[in-house]
Design an enzyme around this catalytic site. Structure first.
Site, short mmCIF file in Angstrom:
data_model
loop_
_atom_site.label_atom_id
_atom_site.label_comp_id
_atom_site.label_asym_id
_atom_site.label_seq_id
_atom_site.Cartn_x
_atom_site.Cartn_y
_atom_site.Cartn_z
N CYS A 272 0.75 -1.11 0.02
CA CYS A 272 0.00 -0.21 -0.03
C CYS A 272 0.97 1.32 0.02
O CYS A 272 1.19 1.58 0.92
CB CYS A 272 -0.90 -0.12 1.27
SG CYS A 272 -1.86 1.40 1.36
N CYS B 140 -0.52 4.24 2.24
CA CYS B 140 -0.30 3.85 3.60
C CYS B 140 1.43 4.11 4.06
O CYS B 140 1.47 4.82 5.03
CB CYS B 140 -0.58 2.49 3.87
SG CYS B 140 -2.27 1.89 3.36
N ASP B 141 2.08 3.44 3.25
CA ASP B 141 3.55 3.50 3.78
C ASP B 141 4.30 4.43 2.98
O ASP B 141 5.66 4.55 3.44
CB ASP B 141 4.06 2.02 3.42
CG ASP B 141 3.27 1.06 4.31
OD1 ASP B 141 2.58 1.54 5.39
OD2 ASP B 141 2.81 0.01 4.13
#
Ligand code: NAP
Length: 301
Positions: free
Chosen positions: A131, A134-135
């Site tokens: 992701c 997200c990261d």
């Protein structure tokens, strides 16, 4: 007991619940973590949802959520660990509760596909991510690569190119499955390099990911690797009640009707050509209509 239990709070599940509520049905959404709106929260720019020219998946998901909240649909935050059909449908929850419903709309979506190469599991969360949204910020100013040739990979590469020093886009073919306009804008970015007709053979590192080996023998030093090679449907839970295709997608038309009366599927979990937010939302409406129809004409007693 509810008239309908909706499992999953992505766009398909949310819209199904909204339609049912507006039809006066007693509906509940069950979701493990009701914090976003499924996979779309990971999309940086959903450029093809009619009416929203420039909206992120997270923003669009929030609009969906607020709309459903305002309609008064209850949401139960719990993990569904099993589905049983006796006289009614029952969702068995991790907390030990059992939620009974006359009809079930299963909209649990899909999970990211893994590469299945040596080192992938070892460095998951230690440089390998599924992701980018997200990261990605963990790799600001660093060197990263994205694997895949679909919209997710392109989206991820575009996002990372605004954060990272270097982004390699690695795809096993020369042609991309994803949006050509994004391919063209990636080609213009100085820090993006395309590595085509090649695959990652192995990842390496010491404690954390340090790089990859391509199948042509090249070694590339990296801080982060983002795997964006599609997804696997979360259909195991209902496998005894449905027919599935060779990839695990539940075989159902856009009406969401399955081989089990009272069980409907919606969104990415079902067989369909185009898995996008707009088609998931449409699925939710159709599955709700099917459930309403079922309760009208097939109700027992
Ligand atoms: P996808 O369209 O299925 O693409 C997966 C990509 O990964 C393909 O390019 C495929 O290569 C490659 N791939 C699969 N297995 C691989 C492996 N083992 N090793 C290397 N490469 C592999 O998946 P997606 O990009 O996640 O998109 C899923 C759906 O969501 C699509 O319908 C997409 O349009 C939609 N989506 C839309 C948006 C948006 O509207 N903004 C954003 C994200 C996703 P091949 O091409 O060679 O098969």
């Amino acid at each position: 007991m509810y008239e309908t239990a909706v499992i999953g709070s992505g766009p398909a599940g949310l819209n199904a619940a909204l339609y049912l509520k507006r039809a006066g049905k007693d509906v509940i959404i069950i979701e493990k973590e009701y914090e976003g709106a499924g996979q779309i929260t990971q999309s940086i720019c959903v450029g093809n949802y009619l009416g929203f020219q420039d909206v992120s998946g997270a923003e669009l998901g929030e609009y969906f959520r607020q709309h459903v909240f305002a309609s008064g649909v209850p949401v139960l935050e719990d993990e569904v660990t099993g589905i049983i059909h006796k006289d009614i449908w029952q969702a068995v929850l991790a907390s030990g509760k059992i939620i009974g419903a006359e009809t079930l709309i299963y909209a649990a979506g899909a999970v990211p596909r893994e590469l299945g190469i040596p080192g992938e599991k070892t460095y998951r969360g230690k440089g390998i991510s599924y992701c980018a949204y997200c990261d990605g910020s963990l790799f600001r100013g660093k060197d990263t690569a994205v694997i895949g040739g679909g919209d997710t990979a392109l989206d991820d590469a575009l996002y990372l190119s605004g954060l990272c020093r270097k982004v390699y886009l690695i795809h096993r073919r020369e042609e991309f499955r994803g949006n050509n306009a994004i391919v063209e804008s990636l080609r213009k970015r100085k820090n993006v390099e395309f590595l085509l007709k090649t695959s990652v053979r192995e990842v390496y590192g010491q404690g954390r990911l340090e790089g990859i080996f391509l199948d042509d023998g090249r070694k590339i030093r990296l801080n982060g690797l983002f795997v964006a090679i599609g997804s696997i449907p979360r259909s195991d839970m209902i496998k005894d009640y449905v027919q599935r295709d060779e990839n695990g997608y539940v075989i159902a038309g856009e009406d969401g009707i399955t081989v089990s009366p009272g069980l409907f599927v919606a969104g990415d979990v079902r067989t369909k050509k185009l898995r996008q937010v707009i088609t998931a939302v449409s699925d939710g409406a159709n599955a709700a209509a099917s459930a309403i129809q079922y309760m009208k004409f097939c109700r027992k007693g």
